[in-house]
Design an enzyme around this catalytic site. Structure first.
Site, PDB file in Angstrom:
ATOM      1  N   SER A 140     -52.225   7.787  25.933  1.00  0.00           N
ATOM      2  CA  SER A 140     -51.118   6.493  26.582  1.00  0.00           C
ATOM      3  C   SER A 140     -50.915   6.897  28.073  1.00  0.00           C
ATOM      4  O   SER A 140     -50.558   6.050  28.741  1.00  0.00           O
ATOM      5  CB  SER A 140     -49.942   6.466  25.976  1.00  0.00           C
ATOM      6  OG  SER A 140     -49.294   8.036  25.949  1.00  0.00           O
TER       7      SER A 140
ATOM      8  N   ASN B 110     -55.168  16.818  21.409  1.00  0.00           N
ATOM      9  CA  ASN B 110     -54.933  16.781  19.962  1.00  0.00           C
ATOM     10  C   ASN B 110     -54.931  18.037  19.406  1.00  0.00           C
ATOM     11  O   ASN B 110     -55.753  18.980  19.784  1.00  0.00           O
ATOM     12  CB  ASN B 110     -56.006  15.784  19.509  1.00  0.00           C
ATOM     13  CG  ASN B 110     -56.076  14.721  19.640  1.00  0.00           C
ATOM     14  OD1 ASN B 110     -55.115  14.120  20.237  1.00  0.00           O
ATOM     15  ND2 ASN B 110     -57.151  13.780  19.343  1.00  0.00           N
TER      16      ASN B 110
ATOM     17  N   TYR C  13     -44.737  20.547  10.878  1.00  0.00           N
ATOM     18  CA  TYR C  13     -46.167  21.092  11.338  1.00  0.00           C
ATOM     19  C   TYR C  13     -46.852  21.477   9.830  1.00  0.00           C
ATOM     20  O   TYR C  13     -48.081  21.276   9.838  1.00  0.00           O
ATOM     21  CB  TYR C  13     -46.255  22.516  12.059  1.00  0.00           C
ATOM     22  CG  TYR C  13     -45.884  21.783  13.505  1.00  0.00           C
ATOM     23  CD1 TYR C  13     -46.736  21.129  14.215  1.00  0.00           C
ATOM     24  CD2 TYR C  13     -44.556  21.818  14.140  1.00  0.00           C
ATOM     25  CE1 TYR C  13     -46.539  20.643  15.378  1.00  0.00           C
ATOM     26  CE2 TYR C  13     -44.315  21.538  15.423  1.00  0.00           C
ATOM     27  CZ  TYR C  13     -45.489  20.975  16.077  1.00  0.00           C
ATOM     28  OH  TYR C  13     -45.037  20.387  17.261  1.00  0.00           O
TER      29      TYR C  13
ATOM     30  N   HIS D  62     -52.985  21.468  24.007  1.00  0.00           N
ATOM     31  CA  HIS D  62     -51.850  21.370  23.507  1.00  0.00           C
ATOM     32  C   HIS D  62     -51.591  22.388  22.162  1.00  0.00           C
ATOM     33  O   HIS D  62     -50.854  22.103  21.483  1.00  0.00           O
ATOM     34  CB  HIS D  62     -51.311  20.130  23.274  1.00  0.00           C
ATOM     35  CG  HIS D  62     -51.066  19.111  24.475  1.00  0.00           C
ATOM     36  ND1 HIS D  62     -50.949  17.903  24.353  1.00  0.00           N
ATOM     37  CD2 HIS D  62     -50.804  19.850  25.728  1.00  0.00           C
ATOM     38  CE1 HIS D  62     -50.808  17.615  25.555  1.00  0.00           C
ATOM     39  NE2 HIS D  62     -50.819  18.491  26.297  1.00  0.00           N
TER      40      HIS D  62
ATOM     41  N   CYS E 183     -45.769  39.231  19.767  1.00  0.00           N
ATOM     42  CA  CYS E 183     -47.132  39.727  19.974  1.00  0.00           C
ATOM     43  C   CYS E 183     -47.817  38.573  20.718  1.00  0.00           C
ATOM     44  O   CYS E 183     -48.827  38.922  21.606  1.00  0.00           O
ATOM     45  CB  CYS E 183     -47.846  39.874  18.789  1.00  0.00           C
ATOM     46  SG  CYS E 183     -47.034  41.246  17.703  1.00  0.00           S
TER      47      CYS E 183
END
Ligand code: APR
Length: 236
Positions: free
Chosen positions: A182, A95, A59, A112, A123
């Site tokens: 998709s 996205n 990420y 998402h 928390c």
């Protein structure tokens, strides 16, 4: 050229394809790999439990890529539609990048999660975070309770954010426009069935047919920057 009616209420669902022309890789277009990672290694609660460093490296890389990308004409076309339609426009995106907001969209829901937010596993409150965490000693801990901090991303096996609001918006829309996805990840892939059952107009925009193409009234083949700017509100 697609025309919407002046009193239409538009629900837009976007996917990775809308950011493709900004240089951000789609998942399924790149051979089932996200920059060399399998989904189950980086985007599931099990992956997080097994190897939080790998998840954070992944990420952190996506944060870097997204921060370096710029919105494209597809994002901008949706800003124009929002300006024309005001509160009759609702944008739900799968996205996690922030290109819709950076283009100027306001009514955006990230079902998402968001790449530039993190949250404490205890928390649970999300907060802005653009940090890069690439070493064991870097892994972030909650400033309040000391528990681990994770990306504020909905992983596979987790429930998307605020589904109640999404279905309420879908329930009052008169047009569903889906772009660059998709049609393989639920519940988002099922929105078109919900819309179809309500008898509202459904439009897909993308360079290839999605898996659920047969449920759409109109399938417009082309990229986001080619198709989205051709959508207009009559008389606006
Ligand atoms: N313009 C529009 N669509 C495009 C473009 C483009 N330039 N390039 C590719 N596409 C389309 C592809 O044809 C494909 O249908 O974008 C879609 C990308 O599909 P996926 O990679 O499966 O992305 P998405 O549908 O958004 O994935 C859904 O799954 O990867 C997980 O959680 C992640 O939110 C994501 C979810």
């Amino acid at each position: 050229m697609v025309q919407l009616l002046p009193d239409d209420r538009l629900f837009v669902l976007t996917g990775a394809g809308v950011s493709a022309e900004s240089g951000l890789a789609t998942f399924r277009g790149s051979g089932g790999l996200w920059n060399g990672h399998r989904l189950d290694q980086v985007a599931t609660p099990e992956a997080w439990a097994a190897d939080p460093l790998l998840v954070w490296r992944f990420y952190s890389m996506r944060r870097r890529d997204a921060a370096a990308a710029a919105p494209n004409a597809g994002h901008l076309a949706l800003v124009r539609l929002e300006e024309q339609m005001g509160s009759r426009f609702y944008l739900c995106t799968q996205n996690v990048d922030d290109l819709h907001e950076r283009a100027g969209s306001h009514r955006v829901h990230h079902m998402h999660g968001s790449l530039f937010q993190s949250r404490c596993v205890r928390c649970e409150e999300p907060f802005y975070d653009d940090g890069g965490y690439e070493l064991v000693d870097d892994l972030p801990l909650c400033a309040i309770c000391g528990a681990a901090v994770r990306p504020h991303i909905v992983w596979f096996g987790e429930v998307p954010l605020d589904m109640e609001r999404i279905y309420a918006e879908l329930d009052r829309a008169t047009v569903l426009l889906v772009a660059g996805t998709s049609g393989s990840v639920y519940p988002a892939a099922g929105f078109v069935q919900v819309a179809h059952q309500r008898g509202i107009r459904t439009i897909y925009a993308g360079p290839e047919e999605p898996l659920n193409a047969d449920v759409f009234d109109e399938v417009l083949l082309g990229t986001a920057t080619e198709i989205l700017p051709t959508i207009d509100v009559r008389g606006a």
